[in-house]
Design a protein around this motif. Structure first.
Motif, PDB file in Angstrom:
ATOM      1  N   UNK A   1       0.895  -1.251   0.137  1.00  0.00           N
ATOM      2  CA  UNK A   1      -0.041   0.170  -0.075  1.00  0.00           C
ATOM      3  C   UNK A   1       0.795   1.211  -0.016  1.00  0.00           C
ATOM      4  N   UNK A   2       0.505   2.452  -0.797  1.00  0.00           N
ATOM      5  CA  UNK A   2       1.361   3.503  -0.863  1.00  0.00           C
ATOM      6  C   UNK A   2       0.137   4.679  -0.600  1.00  0.00           C
ATOM      7  N   UNK A   3       0.846   5.487   0.506  1.00  0.00           N
ATOM      8  CA  UNK A   3      -0.271   6.439   1.037  1.00  0.00           C
ATOM      9  C   UNK A   3       0.553   7.937   0.565  1.00  0.00           C
ATOM     10  N   UNK A   4       0.053   8.936  -0.071  1.00  0.00           N
ATOM     11  CA  UNK A   4       0.612  10.043  -0.517  1.00  0.00           C
ATOM     12  C   UNK A   4      -0.596  11.051  -0.461  1.00  0.00           C
ATOM     13  N   UNK A   5      -0.134  12.180  -0.018  1.00  0.00           N
ATOM     14  CA  UNK A   5      -1.074  13.642   0.138  1.00  0.00           C
ATOM     15  C   UNK A   5      -0.869  14.316  -1.091  1.00  0.00           C
ATOM     16  N   UNK A   6       0.116  14.217  -1.905  1.00  0.00           N
ATOM     17  CA  UNK A   6       0.614  15.147  -2.900  1.00  0.00           C
ATOM     18  C   UNK A   6       0.501  14.344  -4.285  1.00  0.00           C
ATOM     19  N   UNK A   7      -0.393  13.788  -4.453  1.00  0.00           N
ATOM     20  CA  UNK A   7      -0.476  13.100  -5.941  1.00  0.00           C
ATOM     21  C   UNK A   7      -0.427  13.991  -7.179  1.00  0.00           C
ATOM     22  N   UNK A   8      -1.092  15.211  -6.827  1.00  0.00           N
ATOM     23  CA  UNK A   8      -1.425  15.969  -8.287  1.00  0.00           C
ATOM     24  C   UNK A   8       0.065  16.940  -8.364  1.00  0.00           C
ATOM     25  N   UNK A   9       0.617  17.061  -7.236  1.00  0.00           N
ATOM     26  CA  UNK A   9       2.142  17.855  -7.327  1.00  0.00           C
ATOM     27  C   UNK A   9       2.974  17.038  -8.216  1.00  0.00           C
ATOM     28  N   UNK A  10       2.699  15.824  -8.478  1.00  0.00           N
ATOM     29  CA  UNK A  10       3.727  14.913  -9.184  1.00  0.00           C
ATOM     30  C   UNK A  10       3.461  14.967 -10.631  1.00  0.00           C
ATOM     31  N   UNK A  11       4.644  14.632 -11.234  1.00  0.00           N
ATOM     32  CA  UNK A  11       4.897  14.611 -12.856  1.00  0.00           C
ATOM     33  C   UNK A  11       4.046  13.306 -13.052  1.00  0.00           C
ATOM     34  N   UNK A  12       3.702  12.703 -14.249  1.00  0.00           N
ATOM     35  CA  UNK A  12       3.362  11.583 -14.835  1.00  0.00           C
ATOM     36  C   UNK A  12       4.280  10.534 -14.401  1.00  0.00           C
ATOM     37  N   UNK A  13       5.769  10.854 -14.659  1.00  0.00           N
ATOM     38  CA  UNK A  13       6.690  10.244 -14.457  1.00  0.00           C
ATOM     39  C   UNK A  13       7.028   9.892 -12.917  1.00  0.00           C
ATOM     40  N   UNK A  14       6.750  10.708 -12.155  1.00  0.00           N
ATOM     41  CA  UNK A  14       6.835  10.723 -10.558  1.00  0.00           C
ATOM     42  C   UNK A  14       5.624   9.473 -10.069  1.00  0.00           C
ATOM     43  N   UNK A  15       4.512   9.806 -10.863  1.00  0.00           N
ATOM     44  CA  UNK A  15       3.534   8.863 -10.198  1.00  0.00           C
ATOM     45  C   UNK A  15       3.759   7.616 -10.830  1.00  0.00           C
ATOM     46  N   UNK A  16       4.471   7.316 -11.940  1.00  0.00           N
ATOM     47  CA  UNK A  16       4.587   6.066 -12.592  1.00  0.00           C
ATOM     48  C   UNK A  16       5.562   5.299 -11.374  1.00  0.00           C
ATOM     49  N   UNK A  17       6.479   6.141 -10.826  1.00  0.00           N
ATOM     50  CA  UNK A  17       7.455   5.121 -10.010  1.00  0.00           C
ATOM     51  C   UNK A  17       6.780   4.900  -8.826  1.00  0.00           C
ATOM     52  N   UNK A  18       5.908   5.523  -8.224  1.00  0.00           N
ATOM     53  CA  UNK A  18       4.949   5.056  -7.022  1.00  0.00           C
ATOM     54  C   UNK A  18       4.384   3.979  -7.465  1.00  0.00           C
ATOM     55  N   UNK A  19       3.647   3.957  -8.715  1.00  0.00           N
ATOM     56  CA  UNK A  19       2.763   2.935  -9.197  1.00  0.00           C
ATOM     57  C   UNK A  19       3.620   1.668  -9.396  1.00  0.00           C
ATOM     58  N   UNK A  20       5.002   2.011  -9.791  1.00  0.00           N
ATOM     59  CA  UNK A  20       6.098   0.698  -9.955  1.00  0.00           C
ATOM     60  C   UNK A  20       6.142  -0.192  -8.494  1.00  0.00           C
ATOM     61  N   UNK A  21       5.721   0.789  -7.561  1.00  0.00           N
ATOM     62  CA  UNK A  21       5.943   0.106  -6.102  1.00  0.00           C
ATOM     63  C   UNK A  21       4.821  -0.959  -5.820  1.00  0.00           C
ATOM     64  N   UNK A  22       3.443  -0.527  -6.212  1.00  0.00           N
ATOM     65  CA  UNK A  22       2.339  -1.244  -5.832  1.00  0.00           C
ATOM     66  C   UNK A  22       1.542  -2.050  -6.890  1.00  0.00           C
ATOM     67  N   UNK A  23       2.466  -2.058  -7.919  1.00  0.00           N
ATOM     68  CA  UNK A  23       1.904  -3.175  -9.061  1.00  0.00           C
ATOM     69  C   UNK A  23       1.638  -4.384  -8.704  1.00  0.00           C
TER      70      UNK A  23
END
Length: 180
Positions: free
Chosen positions: A158-180
């Motif tokens: 599980x990944x918890x974040x309060x700043x998803x909209x501040x991230x670029x698509x590349x940043x969000x992709x890195x977080x998704x690579x953890x929860x995949x």
């Protein structure tokens, strides 16, 4: 909105979105909870965790947090899950390596410590669930912290974040690579 199991005996009522978030986490092996700051992601994760522990689905949990939030997580457990006794993984490396192997149900560790310990635990330590708080800490896919986090072996993430909209698509992709 269905309510959380009354047998959990929560100290306070949850808001509907917190009930929804807790149930969302509980029903997914891998999840990203991206609520705005201040809406209780920690509480939602703890309640979701309690529900899974009650169902005997979790034996070993690792919660990775910024060092400044370790005491906050301990305090939230005291409030929302007083029967659970999370242990802080800190101190000298030898002590930390012992704690990973000890029969402790919930471990809380900083991003810095897990980055230092990953080479020693990546092949011989397994968790039922890994929770990342402030998951934007792994938004840089090629950082040493992000690489270390992705090497942790677990059934669920599980990944918890309060700043998803501040991230670029590349940043969000890195977080998704953890929860995949």
């Amino acid at each position: 909105m269905s309510n959380i199991d009354e047998s959990l005996e929560l100290p306070f009522s949850l808001r509907n979105y917190q009930i929804e978030g807790s149930n969302f986490l509980k029903t997914r092996d891998n999840a990203l909870l991206a609520d705005e700051m201040g809406l209780g992601k920690t509480v939602q994760a703890i309640v979701g965790l309690r529900l899974l522990i009650k169902e005997k689905k979790l034996k070993k949990v690792l919660i990775i947090v910024p060092a400044s939030l370790k005491s906050n997580w301990i305090n939230e457990f005291k409030t929302w899950a007083p029967k659970l006794k999370p242990v802080l993984v800190e101190g000298p490396k030898s002590k930390r390596l012992y704690l990973y192997k000890a029969p402790i149900q919930i471990l809380i560790i900083s991003y810095e410590s897990i980055r230092e310990d990953i080479e020693d635990i990546k092949f011989n330590t397994f968790f039922d669930l890994v929770i990342l708080d402030e998951a934007q800490r792994i938004k840089n896919y090629s950082s040493n912290t992000s690489k270390a986090i992705r090497q942790i072996r677990s059934n669920s993430k599980w990944a918890l974040t309060g700043t998803p909209l501040e991230n670029s698509p590349k940043d969000i992709s890195s977080i998704y690579s953890f929860v995949k």
